[in-house]
Design a protein around this motif. Structure first.
Motif, PDB file in Angstrom:
ATOM      1  N   VAL A   1     -16.173  16.649 -44.355  1.00  0.00           N
ATOM      2  CA  VAL A   1     -16.814  16.736 -45.663  1.00  0.00           C
ATOM      3  C   VAL A   1     -18.213  17.333 -45.633  1.00  0.00           C
ATOM      4  O   VAL A   1     -18.628  18.021 -46.562  1.00  0.00           O
ATOM      5  N   PHE A   2     -18.967  17.119 -44.551  1.00  0.00           N
ATOM      6  CA  PHE A   2     -20.390  17.448 -44.621  1.00  0.00           C
ATOM      7  C   PHE A   2     -20.715  18.922 -44.429  1.00  0.00           C
ATOM      8  O   PHE A   2     -21.827  19.362 -44.749  1.00  0.00           O
ATOM      9  N   GLY A   3     -19.745  19.711 -43.929  1.00  0.00           N
ATOM     10  CA  GLY A   3     -19.951  21.153 -43.979  1.00  0.00           C
ATOM     11  C   GLY A   3     -20.159  21.613 -45.417  1.00  0.00           C
ATOM     12  O   GLY A   3     -21.064  22.403 -45.717  1.00  0.00           O
ATOM     13  N   GLY A   4     -19.355  21.071 -46.320  1.00  0.00           N
ATOM     14  CA  GLY A   4     -19.493  21.411 -47.736  1.00  0.00           C
ATOM     15  C   GLY A   4     -20.805  20.918 -48.325  1.00  0.00           C
ATOM     16  O   GLY A   4     -21.397  21.581 -49.182  1.00  0.00           O
TER      17      GLY A   4
ATOM     18  N   GLY B   1     -20.190  23.032 -40.044  1.00  0.00           N
ATOM     19  CA  GLY B   1     -21.348  22.165 -40.261  1.00  0.00           C
ATOM     20  C   GLY B   1     -21.011  20.686 -40.132  1.00  0.00           C
ATOM     21  O   GLY B   1     -21.817  19.904 -39.616  1.00  0.00           O
ATOM     22  N   GLY B   2     -19.842  20.291 -40.605  1.00  0.00           N
ATOM     23  CA  GLY B   2     -19.458  18.884 -40.530  1.00  0.00           C
ATOM     24  C   GLY B   2     -19.310  18.422 -39.090  1.00  0.00           C
ATOM     25  O   GLY B   2     -19.861  17.385 -38.694  1.00  0.00           O
TER      26      GLY B   2
ATOM     27  N   ILE C   1     -16.204   6.876 -40.185  1.00  0.00           N
ATOM     28  CA  ILE C   1     -17.256   7.656 -40.833  1.00  0.00           C
ATOM     29  C   ILE C   1     -17.359   9.036 -40.187  1.00  0.00           C
ATOM     30  O   ILE C   1     -17.503  10.050 -40.878  1.00  0.00           O
ATOM     31  N   MET C   2     -17.244   9.102 -38.863  1.00  0.00           N
ATOM     32  CA  MET C   2     -17.362  10.387 -38.175  1.00  0.00           C
ATOM     33  C   MET C   2     -16.215  11.326 -38.566  1.00  0.00           C
ATOM     34  O   MET C   2     -16.404  12.536 -38.678  1.00  0.00           O
ATOM     35  N   GLY C   3     -15.018  10.760 -38.771  1.00  0.00           N
ATOM     36  CA  GLY C   3     -13.917  11.586 -39.260  1.00  0.00           C
ATOM     37  C   GLY C   3     -14.264  12.187 -40.615  1.00  0.00           C
ATOM     38  O   GLY C   3     -14.107  13.400 -40.847  1.00  0.00           O
ATOM     39  N   MET C   4     -14.783  11.350 -41.501  1.00  0.00           N
ATOM     40  CA  MET C   4     -15.152  11.823 -42.839  1.00  0.00           C
ATOM     41  C   MET C   4     -16.285  12.856 -42.766  1.00  0.00           C
ATOM     42  O   MET C   4     -16.226  13.895 -43.421  1.00  0.00           O
TER      43      MET C   4
ATOM     44  N   GLY D   1      -6.548  21.448 -43.638  1.00  0.00           N
ATOM     45  CA  GLY D   1      -7.744  21.480 -42.788  1.00  0.00           C
ATOM     46  C   GLY D   1      -8.506  20.172 -42.783  1.00  0.00           C
ATOM     47  O   GLY D   1      -8.790  19.618 -41.713  1.00  0.00           O
ATOM     48  N   ILE D   2      -8.814  19.626 -43.970  1.00  0.00           N
ATOM     49  CA  ILE D   2      -9.616  18.390 -43.962  1.00  0.00           C
ATOM     50  C   ILE D   2      -8.848  17.238 -43.313  1.00  0.00           C
ATOM     51  O   ILE D   2      -9.441  16.371 -42.693  1.00  0.00           O
ATOM     52  N   SER D   3      -7.513  17.246 -43.444  1.00  0.00           N
ATOM     53  CA  SER D   3      -6.759  16.153 -42.814  1.00  0.00           C
ATOM     54  C   SER D   3      -6.908  16.247 -41.290  1.00  0.00           C
ATOM     55  O   SER D   3      -7.126  15.237 -40.617  1.00  0.00           O
ATOM     56  N   VAL D   4      -6.816  17.456 -40.755  1.00  0.00           N
ATOM     57  CA  VAL D   4      -6.937  17.613 -39.300  1.00  0.00           C
ATOM     58  C   VAL D   4      -8.372  17.378 -38.845  1.00  0.00           C
ATOM     59  O   VAL D   4      -8.618  16.706 -37.840  1.00  0.00           O
ATOM     60  N   PHE D   5      -9.343  17.920 -39.585  1.00  0.00           N
ATOM     61  CA  PHE D   5     -10.754  17.693 -39.235  1.00  0.00           C
ATOM     62  C   PHE D   5     -11.048  16.190 -39.187  1.00  0.00           C
ATOM     63  O   PHE D   5     -11.722  15.707 -38.278  1.00  0.00           O
ATOM     64  N   THR D   6     -10.556  15.468 -40.199  1.00  0.00           N
ATOM     65  CA  THR D   6     -10.805  14.023 -40.249  1.00  0.00           C
ATOM     66  C   THR D   6     -10.259  13.318 -39.020  1.00  0.00           C
ATOM     67  O   THR D   6     -10.966  12.549 -38.358  1.00  0.00           O
TER      68      THR D   6
END
Lengths: 208, 208, 208
Positions: B128-131, B43-44, B121-124, B97-102
């Motif tokens: 984060v926004f899937g959650g 989702g993010g 912001i797009m990294g964050m 995971g969040i480090s790589v997604f970011t």
């Protein structure tokens, strides 16, 4: 394809009524009723078009959707106590509606050369996610996440459409058969109160 | 970059498990579980791609995401009671995971020539926004708005990546260091239960 | 148009403050406050731009929105107890804000050659849906679905703008008159606690 367009509009009308009735139960005002009717009726196709980058999106590209929704809201305001007993008629429209929404969404995905699995998902999104947005806006847990065989009917019908297309079945015949599959699964599951399984404990634990 | 792709998929798997577990706690059925696993995992990135108009969006452009999520849901159904005790392992996957997604989200933003602050912001958003979507669909107040240092770790890591890029640090080295920063902030904040400040009364009032 | 840009930014500031205050009442942390201020202030325009495929979307195309929102959050943190008594001032900003948001959104729709009814809807979406997203994220039933004449003011103002444009009224004059209409409807409806009708029973039943 004219028959399908008529069914598409009738389905939109039925979805809009259902959204308007939920909104009136929540004591929304006229504006809230219109918005809930709107997202219920065209929210799924709108989400699909945004995801697959198909512009103009459904209700911007064809104003008949807006007019249909407004008509549905007016009917709900004028005839609410007459509409409620028509539950079975609306179930019929709604069920035929999701079958057509599913197959039109699937065809749109295929026409954009999306992978088969994505096209099937897009068919399901078109039919189902208007109701999800309705439930989020009216602060309900989305109904279809908990209780009903609804999305599964759309996914199954989409799969069958694709398989029959693969083996060369005539497109109109294919459309009708797949729609009947969706309508049948949906109707049977409501009559017999069928539900999808839930995770409670895992299978191995339960068997021990 | 193969290592990063593997971590991306492992992170997706961990996110999908976390979504499936939340859904099962809410007594969602199989369909609800799949949808919640899906939005938590992709989702993010999906929201990011829609915001920056990058099509096809993440899970449409690479079907491995869908397969990973379905595998995660099957695992959750089969082995739920075995998965629960693995909390620490999943925290590890989730945090890596969040480090790589970011950082992947940030790089995508930069590759589209977005301003630095938008890329951060797009990294964050990717991480984060899937959650957040998961929490909205399951009718919870988004967890990260209240309790945890999570998004802040992503924003800090993104900022450090950009600064090091500016002064010419090798890209791979930069990626690894920034990822470690995110993982460290996240882990330390969980261990010591660190939280961001809240607005209660304003600072001057409190000092009087 | 410089004056309009200044009002646009002031409106953004007022919307951001309102989002930050809601977040602080919900005990969100700093990150949650920023996100809620953000979606309240630019969520409506963001949704509009996604729906009509206008990229870069509002806050990505003009970074001043981000800076304005961050300033508003800092002010809320520092001066919360001083801001609360300024309710009337913020009502003023907010009301002038929605009038400008509506008309700018409408003009954007027209500039993309959208049908008139879609352009009017886009004006309303720009002004109103930031608040809807705010309410969804903070788990409230969207306020404007239940209680206030708010969206209707935007729709009416948009309609009047279009009619006056049709009969050839000078654009600046038109903008000012339409804005005054929106501001007046909104203010009068708050003072006299006007509300839209709700569906309870249908009209014929009530008359019997």
């Amino acid at each position: 394809m004219d028959v399908i367009y008529v069914i598409d509009i009738l389905g939109t009308f039925a979805f809009a009524i259902s959204g308007a009735l939920v909104a009136s139960k929540k004591e929304f005002d006229l504006f809230g009723v219109i918005i809930l009717a709107f997202v219920t009726a065209v929210g799924g196709g709108m989400l699909r078009d945004i995801l697959i980058n198909s512009h103009p999106i459904n209700w911007i590209g064809d104003l008949n959707y807006i007019y249909t929704i407004l008509t549905a809201v007016v009917c709900t305001f004028l005839f609410k106590s007459k509409i409620a007993p028509l539950r079975k008629t609306f179930f019929l429209f709604d069920t035929i509606g999701i079958s057509v929404f599913t197959l039109l969404g699937l065809q749109k995905g295929l026409s954009l050369n999306l992978p088969a699995i994505v096209a099937i998902i897009m068919g399901m999104v078109s039919a189902v996610f208007g109701g999800v947005i309705r439930d989020v806006l009216s602060r309900e847990v989305p109904l279809i996440f908990k209780k009903e065989i609804y999305a599964s009917a759309c996914l199954t019908g989409g799969l069958i459409y694709l398989l029959m297309k693969q083996i060369g079945v005539n497109e109109n015949v294919n459309f009708i058969i797949s729609a009947i599959v969706i309508i049948t699964i949906r109707t049977v599951s409501v009559i017999y109160k069928l539900q999808l399984p839930k995770i409670k404990d895992d299978i191995f634990t339960r068997n021990q």
